[in-house]
Design a protein around this motif. Structure first.
Motif, PDB file in Angstrom:
ATOM      1  N   GLN A 373       2.274 -17.106  51.409  1.00 53.82           N
ATOM      2  CA  GLN A 373       1.562 -15.834  51.350  1.00 53.82           C
ATOM      3  C   GLN A 373       0.606 -15.839  50.167  1.00 53.82           C
ATOM      4  O   GLN A 373       0.450 -16.834  49.465  1.00 53.82           O
ATOM      5  CB  GLN A 373       2.564 -14.675  51.249  1.00 53.82           C
ATOM      6  CG  GLN A 373       3.507 -14.580  52.439  1.00 53.82           C
ATOM      7  CD  GLN A 373       4.457 -13.405  52.325  1.00 53.82           C
ATOM      8  OE1 GLN A 373       4.270 -12.510  51.510  1.00 53.82           O
ATOM      9  NE2 GLN A 373       5.499 -13.416  53.147  1.00 53.82           N
ATOM     10  N   GLN A 374      -0.050 -14.689  49.931  1.00 51.62           N
ATOM     11  CA  GLN A 374      -0.982 -14.577  48.815  1.00 51.62           C
ATOM     12  C   GLN A 374      -0.345 -13.795  47.668  1.00 51.62           C
ATOM     13  O   GLN A 374       0.567 -12.994  47.871  1.00 51.62           O
ATOM     14  CB  GLN A 374      -2.285 -13.897  49.247  1.00 51.62           C
ATOM     15  CG  GLN A 374      -3.175 -14.765  50.114  1.00 51.62           C
ATOM     16  CD  GLN A 374      -4.556 -14.170  50.290  1.00 51.62           C
ATOM     17  OE1 GLN A 374      -4.734 -12.961  50.321  1.00 51.62           O
ATOM     18  NE2 GLN A 374      -5.561 -15.029  50.415  1.00 51.62           N
ATOM     19  N   THR A 376      -1.483 -11.953  43.581  1.00 52.82           N
ATOM     20  CA  THR A 376      -2.614 -11.467  42.796  1.00 52.82           C
ATOM     21  C   THR A 376      -2.263 -11.432  41.314  1.00 52.82           C
ATOM     22  O   THR A 376      -1.224 -10.898  40.924  1.00 52.82           O
ATOM     23  CB  THR A 376      -3.031 -10.059  43.250  1.00 52.82           C
ATOM     24  OG1 THR A 376      -3.396 -10.099  44.634  1.00 52.82           O
ATOM     25  CG2 THR A 376      -4.222  -9.557  42.437  1.00 52.82           C
ATOM     26  N   ALA A 407      -7.958 -18.166  46.058  1.00 56.89           N
ATOM     27  CA  ALA A 407      -8.619 -17.618  47.242  1.00 56.89           C
ATOM     28  C   ALA A 407      -9.870 -16.853  46.838  1.00 56.89           C
ATOM     29  O   ALA A 407     -10.909 -16.946  47.493  1.00 56.89           O
ATOM     30  CB  ALA A 407      -7.666 -16.708  48.008  1.00 56.89           C
ATOM     31  N   THR A 441      -6.941 -13.738  43.197  1.00 57.16           N
ATOM     32  CA  THR A 441      -6.049 -13.818  44.360  1.00 57.16           C
ATOM     33  C   THR A 441      -5.807 -15.289  44.677  1.00 57.16           C
ATOM     34  O   THR A 441      -6.746 -16.086  44.740  1.00 57.16           O
ATOM     35  CB  THR A 441      -6.658 -13.107  45.571  1.00 57.16           C
ATOM     36  OG1 THR A 441      -6.898 -11.735  45.231  1.00 57.16           O
ATOM     37  CG2 THR A 441      -5.712 -13.159  46.763  1.00 57.16           C
ATOM     38  N   ASP A 443      -3.592 -18.346  47.040  1.00 62.01           N
ATOM     39  CA  ASP A 443      -2.796 -18.735  48.202  1.00 62.01           C
ATOM     40  C   ASP A 443      -1.611 -19.547  47.697  1.00 62.01           C
ATOM     41  O   ASP A 443      -1.780 -20.563  47.007  1.00 62.01           O
ATOM     42  CB  ASP A 443      -3.622 -19.584  49.170  1.00 62.01           C
ATOM     43  CG  ASP A 443      -4.732 -18.783  49.829  1.00 62.01           C
ATOM     44  OD1 ASP A 443      -4.506 -17.605  50.161  1.00 62.01           O
ATOM     45  OD2 ASP A 443      -5.842 -19.333  49.992  1.00 62.01           O
TER      46      ASP A 443
END
Length: 673
Positions: A373-374, A376, A407, A441, A443
Motif C-alpha cells: 500500500q501507500q 505518507t 510516488a 507519498t 509506495d
C-alpha cells in the motif's frame, strides 16, 4: 589583571572576563565581563515579564511568556547587560557597560524614555521593593550608583570593594548586597544611609547574588571557587559553602524560597540547590554558556540566557527539565521577569553582530505503513535561529529506507523532484517561523521490512550546517501481498522444418513477493495441428507425453525459476508455414492461470514436396524406363537429367522392367525412388 570590555584598554579584575575572552574574543568582552544580577525576590515576585539585554549598540528582546516567543526588540545603549523591572511593572532599567549609562524602558510602549549616566562599566542593577531607588554596580569605578526612580537621576555614589559585579536588595529594602569580584568579598549597604555597613569575605571572584524571599539568607556565586557561599543576613557571616559546576555565574531563588538556581557557563548547565539542606539536588543541561537566570513570580518557570546558543532555555521547575528553547538575538545576557509574569526582558550586548538563521527539519507520519500500500510522510522545515534566512536556496532532501519508493513529493512554494527526492525554495524565512510542509507519498513494496528509518536533511538559507531528522517507521505484513505470482515463458531456436523435429523450452518462474506454498504447480502445453509430441521432460518435473503436462510441488522462492521443461516435437510434412504453440501454468498458491505463446515458422522441405533432379551419377541413359506412378503403371524411356516427382523411380539395366515393377533395383541395376 585582565583587559576590560572597553576596547581592551583598561584592566579588569574579574576572571570571568578572561573566560569570556577565550570564548568569544575581545569583541565580545563587553557583553560577558559582568553577569547580570538576579532580581531580588521582592520585585521578581511582582513582575511576570522577562527582559533580556544586548551589548555594543545593544538592545533588549521582549518575550511573551504565554507563547514563549520574541514579540519585539528595543534599541538600548552600547553593551547592554543587566536588567531589572520595577515592582509595579511600568519600567525596566538596563545597564549599558560600554556607554556607561542606564536606559529606562517604558514597558507599556517598550521604548526608551530616558538615559541616565552612571559610573564606569555598569553591570548589574536591582530595584528596591518600594520602587523608589535603583542600585547599579560599576565594575571599573569600584562603586555603586543610586538612582532616584522618581527623577531618574543619580542621587549618590557609594564606594565599595574592587570590581563590583552583582547586587541584590533585601525584601524589606533595608540592605543591598554587592559582590566584589576583585576583592573576593561582599559589601553590605545600609540603604537608609547609603553607606557600606560591613564587608563579608566569601569565595574567589564572587559574581551573582540573590536574597531569599524571607530575607534571612543571601546566596553568593563564587566563579573561581566553583561554589556558592550562603550568608546569614542576621549575622552577615558565611554559614555554609556549596560546591557547584564549572565557572558559576548567576543565581536566582524561587519565590517560595525552597530552591536556588545557579548557572554554570563552563559546564553548560544549571544546578539546583535545596535551600533547606543547602545541597545540590539536580543538574539541568541547557544551552551553550548559560549566564543569567530569572524565576517567574509564580515559581513555575526559570528563564536562562545561553550566551553562545543565542537562545533562552525555559525550565519547568516542577520537573527541572527544559521544556522550551526560545531563539533570541546573538549573545543574550541579562534577564528579568515582569511582576505579572507576562513578559521576559533579555539584554543583548551587541546588535551589530548579524543574526543568522538556524534551520530545523522534522519528519513524521501517522500510524503504521502496510506492505503493498501507500504511506505518507510530512517534512517540515523551520528556522530556530535568531535571524531570518538570507534568501539563498534552502534544500530539503529525503532518503527512503529499503522497500519504499517515492510516488510523489510536493509542498506549497516548494520546487520538488521525485527522481532525487529534493525540494528547494529561496524565499526568506523569518526567525521562529516554518515553511509550508512537504508531503512525500511512498509506495510500500510487498517485501518491505517490518522496520525502517526515513531520513530528511535541510541546509542553505545562510545556514551552512546540514540538519537531519529521522522517522522510524513500522510496516505491517500483508498476507495478500505475500502470495506468489507464477510466470511462464515459451521459446524455441530458429525455424522448424517439415518432416523434421523441433524443440521448445518452457520456463516457469515466480515474480511474486512470496514463495509458492508447496501445492502442485501444473504446466500444460497445447500443440498446434501438424505438430506431435516426441518427448517432454525437465529436471524435477513429472511429465506426461500423452497429455503434455508437467507437475511438481516443491516451493519456488520469490524471484527464482524452476529448471526448464524441454518439449521435442515432430513436424508433419503437411505442416503450415506458421503455427503458435501455447503453454499455461497454475498452482503453487497462485490461482491465476498464466499463459505463454510462441509463434513458430515452419519451412517447406523438398523431401516432403515437389520435383527433384536425378543426380548426374545416376542419370538414366536413353532408353531407360521410368515409372512415375504407383507400381504396375506404365513405364517410358526418358532422357537423362529429366526431373521426376517425388516417389518416382528410374530403373536401368537388363532387367529394368522387373526392377521398375518391383520398385527397387537388383544387382547391377540402379534404382531411383
Amino acid at each position: 589583571m585582565t583587559t576590560s570590555r572597553k576596547h581592551g584598554l583598561r584592566p579588569h579584575p574579574w576572571p570571568w572576563v578572561r573566560v569570556r575572552v577565550c570564548m568569544v574574543g575581545l569583541a565580545m568582552l563587553a557583553a560577558l565581563t559582568v553577569p547580570a544580577v538576579t532580581p531580588s525576590p521582592a520585585w521578581a515576585a511582582s513582575d511576570p515579564h522577562a527582559h533580556v539585554a544586548n551589548a555594543n549598540s545593544g538592545y533588549v528582546s521582549v518575550i511573551d511568556t504565554a507563547t514563549n516567543t520574541v514579540t519585539t526588540t528595543i534599541p538600548a545603549g552600547d553593551g547592554s547587560e543587566g536588567v531589572a523591572v520595577t515592582p509595579d511593572g511600568t519600567r525596566a532599567y538596563v545597564t549599558n557597560s560600554l556607554s556607561d549609562d542606564v536606559s529606562v524602558i517604558d514597558t507599556a510602549t517598550n521604548t526608551v524614555t530616558t538615559t541616565i549616566p552612571v559610573g564606569d562599566d555598569p553591570g548589574d542593577v536591582a530595584v528596591t521593593p518600594d520602587g523608589t531607588h535603583t542600585y547599579v554596580t560599576n565594575s571599573l569605578s569600584n562603586d555603586v550608583s543610586v538612582i532616584d526612580t522618581a527623577t531618574n537621576t543619580v542621587t549618590t555614589t557609594i564606594p565599595v570593594g574592587t570590581g563590583p559585579v552583582g547586587v541584590a536588595v533585601t525584601p524589606d529594602g533595608t540592605r543591598a548586597y554587592v559582590t566584589n569580584s576583585g576583592s573576593h568579598n561582599v559589601s553590605v549597604i545600609d540603604t537608609a544611609t547609603n553607606t557600606v555597613a560591613t564587608t563579608i569575605p566569601v569565595g574567589l571572584n564572587p559574581g551573582g547574588v540573590a536574597v531569599t524571599p524571607d530575607g534571612t539568607r543571601a546566596y553568593i556565586v563564587n566563579f573561581a571557587s566553583r561554589s556558592v557561599s550562603v550568608i546569614d543576613t542576621a549575622t552577615n557571616t558565611v554559614t555554609t559553602t556549596i560546591p557547584v559546576g564549572t565557572g558559576p555565574a548567576r543565581v536566582a531563588v524561587t519565590p517560595d524560597g525552597t530552591r536556588a538556581y545557579v548557572t554554570n557557563p563552563g559546564s553548560d548547565d544549571v544546578w539546583v540547590i535545596d535551600t533547606a539542606t543547602n545541597t545540590v539536588t539536580t543538574t539541568i543541561p541547557v544551552g551553550t554558556v548559560p549566564v543569567w537566570v530569572a524565576v517567574t513570580p509564580d515559581g513555575t518557570r526559570a528563564y536562562v540566557t545561553n550566551f553562545f546558543s543565542a537562545n533562552v532555555s525555559v525550565i519547568d521547575t516542577a520537573t527541572n527539565t527544559v521544556t522550551t528553547t526560545i531563539p533570541v538575538g546573538e549573545v543574550p545576557d541579562g534577564v528579568a521577569v515582569t511582576p505579572d509574569g507576562t513578559r521576559v526582558y533579555v539584554t543583548h550586548p551587541y546588535s551589530d553582530i548579524p543574526a543568522k538563521s538556524s534551520l530545523t527539519v522534522s519528519k513524521s507520519h501517522a500510524g503504521n505503513f502496510t506492505q503493498g500500500q501507500q504511506g505518507t510522510y510530512t517534512i517540515t522545515v523551520g528556522n530556530n535561529g535568531p535571524g531570518p534566512t538570507d534568501g539563498t536556496t534552502v534544500t530539503a532532501q529525503d532518503t527512503l529506507p529499503a522497500g519504499m519508493a517515492a510516488a510523489s513529493i510536493s509542498g506549497t512554494g516548494w520546487s520538488c523532484a521525485v527522481a532525487t527526492l529534493t525540494c528547494t525554495r529561496s524565499d526568506v524565512l523569518n526567525a521562529g517561523d516554518s515553511y509550508p510542509p512537504i508531503t512525500l507519498t511512498v509506495d510500500v513494496s510487498c517485501d518491505a521490512p517490518p522496520q525502517g528509518t526515513n531520513t530528511a536533511t535541510v541546509t542553505g538559507g545562510g545556514d551552512s550546517t546540514t540538519h537531519t531528522a529521522t522517522d522510524p517507521t513500522t510496516t505491517d505484513l500483508n498476507s495478500t501481498c505475500q502470495q506468489p505470482s507464477l510466470t511462464i515463458d515459451k521459446s524455441h531456436s530458429g525455424k522448424f522444418t517439415q518432416g523434421q523435429q523441433g524443440t521448445y523450452t518452457i520456463t516457469v518462474g515466480n515474480a511474486g513477493p512470496g514463495a509458492t506454498d508447496g501445492s502442485r504447480v501444473t504446466v500444460r502445453d497445447t500443440l498446434p495441428k501438424r505438430l506431435t509430441a516426441a518427448s517432454i521432460d525437465g529436471t524435477g518435473w513429472s511429465c506426461s507425453r500423452n497429455n503434455l503436462t508437467c507437475t511438481r510441488s516443491d516451493p519456488l522462492p520469490a524471484g527464482e525459476n524452476y529448471p526448464p521443461i524441454t518439449l521435442t516435437v515432430k513436424v508433419s510434412c503437411h505442416g503450415p508455414g506458421h503455427v503458435t504453440n501455447a503453454a499455461t501454468v497454475t498452482g503453487g498458491g497462485d490461482n491465476t492461470t498464466h499463459t505463454a505463446t510462441d509463434p513458430t515458422t515452419i519451412e517447406r522441405s523438398h523431401r516432403c514436396h515437389g520435383w527433384r533432379s536425378v543426380p548426374a551419377a545416376v542419370t538414366p541413359p536413353l532408353g531407360a524406363l521410368a515409372r512415375t506412378g504407383p507400381p504396375h503403371t506404365a513405364r517410358a524411356a526418358v532422357p537423362a537429367g529429366l526431373l521426376f516427382p517425388a516417389g518416382s523411380a528410374v530403373v536401368t539395366g537388363p532387367n529394368s522392367a522387373d526392377a521398375a515393377t518391383n520398385g527397387h533395383g537388383t544387382d547391377g541395376q540402379t534404382g531411383l525412388r
